[in-house]
Design an enzyme around this catalytic site. Structure first.
Site, PDB file in Angstrom:
ATOM      1  N   GLU A  33      -2.445 -28.240 -51.190  1.00  0.00           N
ATOM      2  CA  GLU A  33      -3.376 -28.793 -52.365  1.00  0.00           C
ATOM      3  C   GLU A  33      -4.257 -29.811 -51.432  1.00  0.00           C
ATOM      4  O   GLU A  33      -3.997 -30.198 -50.473  1.00  0.00           O
ATOM      5  CB  GLU A  33      -2.273 -29.955 -52.839  1.00  0.00           C
ATOM      6  N   HIS A  35      -6.392 -32.857 -50.211  1.00  0.00           N
ATOM      7  CA  HIS A  35      -6.046 -34.262 -49.841  1.00  0.00           C
ATOM      8  C   HIS A  35      -7.180 -34.963 -49.583  1.00  0.00           C
ATOM      9  O   HIS A  35      -7.329 -36.019 -48.587  1.00  0.00           O
ATOM     10  CB  HIS A  35      -4.920 -34.061 -48.926  1.00  0.00           C
ATOM     11  N   ASP A  44       1.501 -32.254 -47.733  1.00  0.00           N
ATOM     12  CA  ASP A  44       2.789 -32.541 -48.395  1.00  0.00           C
ATOM     13  C   ASP A  44       3.846 -31.840 -47.797  1.00  0.00           C
ATOM     14  O   ASP A  44       5.123 -32.312 -47.714  1.00  0.00           O
ATOM     15  CB  ASP A  44       2.694 -32.166 -49.957  1.00  0.00           C
ATOM     16  N   HIS A 119       5.976 -33.343 -53.124  1.00  0.00           N
ATOM     17  CA  HIS A 119       4.724 -33.217 -53.962  1.00  0.00           C
ATOM     18  C   HIS A 119       5.060 -33.465 -55.325  1.00  0.00           C
ATOM     19  O   HIS A 119       5.940 -33.174 -56.055  1.00  0.00           O
ATOM     20  CB  HIS A 119       4.472 -31.585 -54.039  1.00  0.00           C
ATOM     21  N   GLU A 121       4.209 -33.616 -58.572  1.00  0.00           N
ATOM     22  CA  GLU A 121       4.513 -32.705 -59.709  1.00  0.00           C
ATOM     23  C   GLU A 121       5.797 -31.965 -59.543  1.00  0.00           C
ATOM     24  O   GLU A 121       6.047 -31.286 -60.893  1.00  0.00           O
ATOM     25  CB  GLU A 121       3.151 -31.912 -60.025  1.00  0.00           C
ATOM     26  N   HIS A 175      -2.209 -40.347 -54.240  1.00  0.00           N
ATOM     27  CA  HIS A 175      -2.596 -38.970 -53.622  1.00  0.00           C
ATOM     28  C   HIS A 175      -3.593 -39.187 -52.753  1.00  0.00           C
ATOM     29  O   HIS A 175      -4.733 -39.533 -53.084  1.00  0.00           O
ATOM     30  CB  HIS A 175      -3.001 -37.964 -54.744  1.00  0.00           C
ATOM     31  N   GLU A 180       0.036 -41.494 -47.563  1.00  0.00           N
ATOM     32  CA  GLU A 180       0.109 -40.192 -46.708  1.00  0.00           C
ATOM     33  C   GLU A 180      -0.749 -40.184 -45.841  1.00  0.00           C
ATOM     34  O   GLU A 180      -0.476 -39.654 -44.895  1.00  0.00           O
ATOM     35  CB  GLU A 180      -0.428 -39.124 -48.149  1.00  0.00           C
TER      36      GLU A 180
HETATM   37 ZN    ZN Z   1       0.126 -35.137 -50.996  1.00  0.00          ZN
END
Ligand code: ZN
Length: 264
Positions: A33, A35, A44, A119, A121, A175, A180
Site C-alpha cells: 500500500e 504510504h 505495514d 493494516h 482494514e 496512515h 508509522e
Molecule cells: Zn500503514
C-alpha cells in the site's frame, strides 16, 4: 534456536519446537500500500513483522512469514484503493487465506495462533478466518486457541500523550503519519526520506463512505495526516510500549509458562 522466523528454520528444529508445551506462532499481517512520498509500499508488513519478532522473543514464540497483501485500502483509513502503489485482495480472499494458513498451523500441532495485524482494514476479515479455523480445530482438539490483535491498540495513554503532544486524532487517520513514520525511522531509517514528507493538516473526512470513491476527498499526498513530527525517538517509545503490552497480554491470555519464555 537462532531465529524466531519460521522461514529460517529447518524442518527438524521446527518439529522440535512444535513438541513443546504452549507452542505459539505469530502471523504478522500487512499490506502492499502506498504510504505517501516519504515511505515504501511495504510499511505495514515491515512493521508487523518487526513487532512480531520482538514479541516472539519475549514469549518464546515463532513468527510465520508475513501476509504481504491486505484487504482494500479505504479512503477513511488508508487513502483509498484507487491509489497507485496499493495492491489489495478482496475480503473473501483474506478470510480464506487466514483460515487456510491458521488451520494448517493448528493441524501441524501448534497450540496457539496469534495474528498480529499491521493494516487497519484487515481486521474483520482476519477475525472471520481465525474464528472459522479455531472452531474447526476445536471440533477435534479443544486446546487450540487464537488471538487477534492490532499493534496500535497497545499504545498506552502516557506514550500517546508523549508522541502526540498536540492531541491524538485517532488511529484511522494515522496512515503514513507520525506513528508509522516514527516506527520506520527506528526500524528501517534508510527506507524513509523525511525531506519528502508533505506537511498538511489532518484529512477532513466524512463519517460515511461513498461508491465509487472520490479521490479528491483525501489528500493528494496519500497520507491522512502529516508525518512532519515523526522521530526515531518517538518510534522507540512506541516500539517499547507496544512490545511490552503485547507480550504481557499474550502471556496472561495464553497462560504461557515462564519456562517457555526466552527459551530460544
Ligand atoms: Zn500503514
Amino acid at each position: 534456536m537462532s531465529s524466531v522466523f519460521l522461514e529460517d528454520l529447518d524442518a527438524d528444529t521446527y518439529a522440535q519446537y512444535l513438541g513443546r508445551e504452549a507452542s505459539t506462532v505469530i502471523i504478522p499481517t500487512g499490506a502492499t500500500e502506498q504510504h505517501g512520498p516519504h515511505m515504501p509500499l511495504g510499511v505495514d508488513a515491515m512493521l508487523s513483522s518487526a513487532i512480531a519478532a520482538a514479541v516472539a522473543e519475549e514469549i518464546g514464540a515463532l513468527v510465520a512469514p508475513v501476509f504481504s497483501y491486505g484487504y482494500k485500502s479505504q479512503p477513511r483509513s488508508g487513502g483509498g484503493d484507487h491509489r497507485v502503489g496499493t495492491t489489495s485482495v478482496s475480503g473473501t480472499t483474506m478470510i480464506h487465506l487466514v483460515e487456510d494458513v491458521v488451520g494448517s498451523f493448528l493441524e501441524q500441532g501448534f497450540q496457539n495462533v496469534v495474528v498480529l495485524n499491521g493494516h487497519f482494514e484487515n481486521y474483520q476479515f482476519i477475525y472471520e478466518g481465525l474464528d472459522n479455523a479455531i472452531a474447526k480445530a476445536r471440533a477435534s482438539r479443544t486446546s487450540a486457541r487464537g488471538v487477534l490483535m492490532s499493534y496500535w491498540d497497545f499504545v498506552d495513554d502516557a506514550t500517546l500523550q508523549s508522541v502526540f503532544p498536540n492531541g491524538f486524532l485517532g488511529w484511522d487517520i494515522e496512515h503514513g503519519g507520525v506513528l508509522e513514520t516514527s516506527l520506520m525511522l527506528l526500524l528501517h531509517p534508510e527506507k524513509v526520506d523525511m525531506s519528502r514528507v508533505v506537511d498538511h493538516p489532518p484529512a477532513q473526512l466524512t463519517n460515511y463512505d461513498i461508491f465509487p470513491e472520490d479521490p479528491t476527498r483525501t489528500p493528494s499526498s496519500g497520507c491522512l495526516s502529516s508525518a512532519i513530527d515523526a522521530t526515531a525517538e518517538k518510534g522507540q517509545q512506541l516500539f517499547a510500549a507496544v512490545r511490552g503490552a503485547l507480550a504481557s497480554a499474550l502471556i496472561s491470555e495464553l497462560q504461557l509458562m515462564a519456562a517457555t519464555r526466552k527459551a530460544h
